[in-house]
Write a protein that holds these residues in place. Structure first.
Motif, PDB file in Angstrom:
ATOM      1  N   LYS A  44       6.227 -44.864  29.128  1.00 23.77           N
ATOM      2  CA  LYS A  44       6.774 -46.131  29.619  1.00 23.77           C
ATOM      3  C   LYS A  44       7.481 -45.970  30.963  1.00 23.77           C
ATOM      4  N   GLU A  45       7.938 -44.760  31.270  1.00 27.50           N
ATOM      5  CA  GLU A  45       8.643 -44.546  32.532  1.00 27.50           C
ATOM      6  C   GLU A  45       7.718 -44.754  33.733  1.00 27.50           C
ATOM      7  N   TYR A  46       6.425 -44.520  33.567  1.00 28.96           N
ATOM      8  CA  TYR A  46       5.491 -44.768  34.667  1.00 28.96           C
ATOM      9  C   TYR A  46       5.415 -46.266  34.953  1.00 28.96           C
ATOM     10  N   PHE A  47       5.400 -47.063  33.912  1.00 29.55           N
ATOM     11  CA  PHE A  47       5.391 -48.518  34.074  1.00 29.55           C
ATOM     12  C   PHE A  47       6.685 -48.976  34.730  1.00 29.55           C
ATOM     13  N   VAL A  48       7.793 -48.371  34.344  1.00 30.88           N
ATOM     14  CA  VAL A  48       9.086 -48.734  34.937  1.00 30.88           C
ATOM     15  C   VAL A  48       9.075 -48.460  36.435  1.00 30.88           C
ATOM     16  N   ILE A  49       8.604 -47.276  36.842  1.00 35.53           N
ATOM     17  CA  ILE A  49       8.563 -46.915  38.256  1.00 35.53           C
ATOM     18  C   ILE A  49       7.699 -47.900  39.046  1.00 35.53           C
ATOM     19  N   CYS A  50       6.573 -48.313  38.460  1.00 38.30           N
ATOM     20  CA  CYS A  50       5.631 -49.177  39.178  1.00 38.30           C
ATOM     21  C   CYS A  50       6.069 -50.645  39.214  1.00 38.30           C
ATOM     22  N   GLU A  51       6.683 -51.129  38.152  1.00 34.23           N
ATOM     23  CA  GLU A  51       6.821 -52.577  38.007  1.00 34.23           C
ATOM     24  C   GLU A  51       8.239 -53.122  37.825  1.00 34.23           C
ATOM     25  N   VAL A  52       9.246 -52.288  37.630  1.00 31.67           N
ATOM     26  CA  VAL A  52      10.552 -52.829  37.267  1.00 31.67           C
ATOM     27  C   VAL A  52      11.169 -53.659  38.393  1.00 31.67           C
ATOM     28  N   GLN A  53      10.759 -53.415  39.635  1.00 36.41           N
ATOM     29  CA  GLN A  53      11.300 -54.199  40.745  1.00 36.41           C
ATOM     30  C   GLN A  53      10.419 -55.396  41.111  1.00 36.41           C
ATOM     31  N   SER A  54       9.384 -55.632  40.345  1.00 33.84           N
ATOM     32  CA  SER A  54       8.483 -56.752  40.622  1.00 33.84           C
ATOM     33  C   SER A  54       8.753 -57.904  39.650  1.00 33.84           C
ATOM     34  N   ASP A  55       7.966 -58.960  39.786  1.00 30.38           N
ATOM     35  CA  ASP A  55       8.102 -60.101  38.880  1.00 30.38           C
ATOM     36  C   ASP A  55       7.482 -59.829  37.515  1.00 30.38           C
ATOM     37  N   SER A  74      16.964 -34.958  43.649  1.00 32.77           N
ATOM     38  CA  SER A  74      17.835 -34.148  42.792  1.00 32.77           C
ATOM     39  C   SER A  74      17.663 -34.472  41.314  1.00 32.77           C
ATOM     40  N   ALA A  75      17.128 -35.654  41.026  1.00 32.71           N
ATOM     41  CA  ALA A  75      16.875 -36.064  39.634  1.00 32.71           C
ATOM     42  C   ALA A  75      15.497 -36.723  39.562  1.00 32.71           C
ATOM     43  N   PRO A  76      14.426 -35.934  39.640  1.00 34.04           N
ATOM     44  CA  PRO A  76      13.074 -36.505  39.724  1.00 34.04           C
ATOM     45  C   PRO A  76      12.624 -37.242  38.467  1.00 34.04           C
ATOM     46  N   GLN A  77      13.176 -36.885  37.321  1.00 35.14           N
ATOM     47  CA  GLN A  77      12.841 -37.534  36.055  1.00 35.14           C
ATOM     48  C   GLN A  77      11.315 -37.633  35.869  1.00 35.14           C
ATOM     49  N   PHE A  78      10.793 -38.856  35.715  1.00 36.69           N
ATOM     50  CA  PHE A  78       9.354 -38.954  35.438  1.00 36.69           C
ATOM     51  C   PHE A  78       8.516 -38.489  36.626  1.00 36.69           C
ATOM     52  N   GLY A  79       9.102 -38.486  37.817  1.00 38.32           N
ATOM     53  CA  GLY A  79       8.367 -37.952  38.968  1.00 38.32           C
ATOM     54  C   GLY A  79       7.940 -36.517  38.739  1.00 38.32           C
ATOM     55  N   SER A  80       8.784 -35.734  38.082  1.00 39.52           N
ATOM     56  CA  SER A  80       8.453 -34.350  37.769  1.00 39.52           C
ATOM     57  C   SER A  80       7.301 -34.273  36.765  1.00 39.52           C
ATOM     58  N   THR A  81       7.345 -35.146  35.757  1.00 42.71           N
ATOM     59  CA  THR A  81       6.266 -35.181  34.760  1.00 42.71           C
ATOM     60  C   THR A  81       4.941 -35.550  35.422  1.00 42.71           C
ATOM     61  N   MET A  82       4.971 -36.561  36.287  1.00 39.02           N
ATOM     62  CA  MET A  82       3.770 -37.010  36.967  1.00 39.02           C
ATOM     63  C   MET A  82       3.163 -35.891  37.814  1.00 39.02           C
ATOM     64  N   TRP A  83       4.008 -35.201  38.568  1.00 39.17           N
ATOM     65  CA  TRP A  83       3.562 -34.104  39.426  1.00 39.17           C
ATOM     66  C   TRP A  83       2.927 -32.994  38.585  1.00 39.17           C
ATOM     67  N   THR A  84       3.624 -32.586  37.532  1.00 37.12           N
ATOM     68  CA  THR A  84       3.144 -31.488  36.689  1.00 37.12           C
ATOM     69  C   THR A  84       1.834 -31.828  35.995  1.00 37.12           C
ATOM     70  N   GLN A  85       1.753 -33.027  35.417  1.00 38.94           N
ATOM     71  CA  GLN A  85       0.551 -33.409  34.686  1.00 38.94           C
ATOM     72  C   GLN A  85      -0.649 -33.552  35.618  1.00 38.94           C
ATOM     73  N   CYS A  86      -0.439 -34.096  36.803  1.00 39.55           N
ATOM     74  CA  CYS A  86      -1.550 -34.246  37.755  1.00 39.55           C
ATOM     75  C   CYS A  86      -2.089 -32.888  38.194  1.00 39.55           C
ATOM     76  N   TYR A  87      -1.200 -31.963  38.510  1.00 42.78           N
ATOM     77  CA  TYR A  87      -1.677 -30.654  38.965  1.00 42.78           C
ATOM     78  C   TYR A  87      -2.253 -29.825  37.831  1.00 42.78           C
ATOM     79  N   GLN A  88      -1.756 -30.012  36.631  1.00 42.10           N
ATOM     80  CA  GLN A  88      -2.396 -29.346  35.494  1.00 42.10           C
ATOM     81  C   GLN A  88      -3.807 -29.896  35.306  1.00 42.10           C
ATOM     82  N   GLY A  89      -3.960 -31.215  35.472  1.00 41.45           N
ATOM     83  CA  GLY A  89      -5.286 -31.822  35.371  1.00 41.45           C
ATOM     84  C   GLY A  89      -6.219 -31.318  36.453  1.00 41.45           C
ATOM     85  N   ILE A  90      -5.739 -31.227  37.694  1.00 44.88           N
ATOM     86  CA  ILE A  90      -6.567 -30.719  38.797  1.00 44.88           C
ATOM     87  C   ILE A  90      -6.970 -29.275  38.533  1.00 44.88           C
ATOM     88  N   CYS A  91      -6.021 -28.475  38.045  1.00 45.36           N
ATOM     89  CA  CYS A  91      -6.313 -27.074  37.712  1.00 45.36           C
ATOM     90  C   CYS A  91      -7.434 -26.988  36.682  1.00 45.36           C
TER      91      CYS A  91
END
Length: 226
Positions: A44-55, A74-91
């Motif tokens: 759900k944090e990905y949805f929050v990052i994308c849409e919480v500031q929209s209508d 300093s506090a990447p939170q879901f940004g860290s998860t997104m980065w890790t999962q994407c690069y694991q997928g690319i690997c």
């Protein structure tokens, strides 16, 4: 210690260099790449990052999120998860792609597998460049010999990354037609319910628009429309 030899002859342990010999075995490798997409889009944090500031979405308690959604270097939170999962997928995609190249399959058998790998890699890089801009980009299989060098790769221009992905998608979908140009739920489609031509065409067209390649975008979207 006196009765046993330390030389072990392994008979049943599969290695990437020897396991991927058939389309079914290569598909099983590509299956592992989808789990990383699930880890991103099922959060759900990905949805929050994308849409919480929209209508589309709002949070009525201001103490829960700040103007930057509580995400910072300093506090990447879901940004860290997104980065890790994407690069694991690319690997994983790169590893399976290398295995496809080593396999004894025919070019006709390899084409849809290469095509699906290209679409999956493009999807991970789409997420990375959308959220982080310039990011490291590589195609090599990660091995004990290449791991340290790949881990130190600098960020590459997002424009160059997209250009490289556009080239892949254009080759495997439009030129080679390695992926069937039909819905993946069509009984005649070899990519049954997998990342297929439609996703690749959408990604290719979107990245062409970002890079200002208008005529190439028309090629991708025109094929999708057809």
């Amino acid at each position: 210690a006196t009765a046993c030899s330390l030389d072990e002859k392994v008979m049943s342990y599969p290695l990437p260099q020897t396991y991927y010999q058939t389309p079914a075995q290569c598909l099983s490798g590509l299956n592992a790449c989808y789990g990383n997409l699930r880890s991103i889009y099922n959060n759900k944090e990905y949805f929050v990052i994308c849409e919480v500031q929209s209508d589309i979405m709002y949070i009525n308690r201001s103490n829960q999120k700040n103007a930057i959604l509580a995400v910072s270097p300093s506090a990447p939170q879901f940004g860290s998860t997104m980065w890790t999962q994407c690069y694991q997928g690319i690997c994983r995609v790169n590893a399976v792609e290398a295995a496809i190249g080593r396999s004894p399959m025919t070019d006709e058998e390899k084409a849809p597998l290469y095509g699906e790998a290209a679409v999956l890699r493009s999807m991970f890089c789409y997420i990375l460049t959308s959220n982080f801009g310039d990011v490291p980009f590589y195609r090599e299989e990660v091995t004990s010999e290449t791991n340290d060098r790949i881990a130190r790769l600098p960020r590459m221009s997002a424009v160059q990354t997209r250009d490289s992905l556009i080239k892949d998608l254009k080759y495997w979908i439009l030129e080679k037609q390695g992926l069937d140009l039909m819905p993946t739920n069509d009984p005649g489609n070899r990519q049954q319910y997998r990342a297929g031509a439609a996703l690749g065409l959408m990604l290719g067209g979107k990245m062409c628009l970002w890079n200002g390649r208008w005529s190439d975008a028309i090629d991708f979207f025109g094929a999708l429309e057809d």
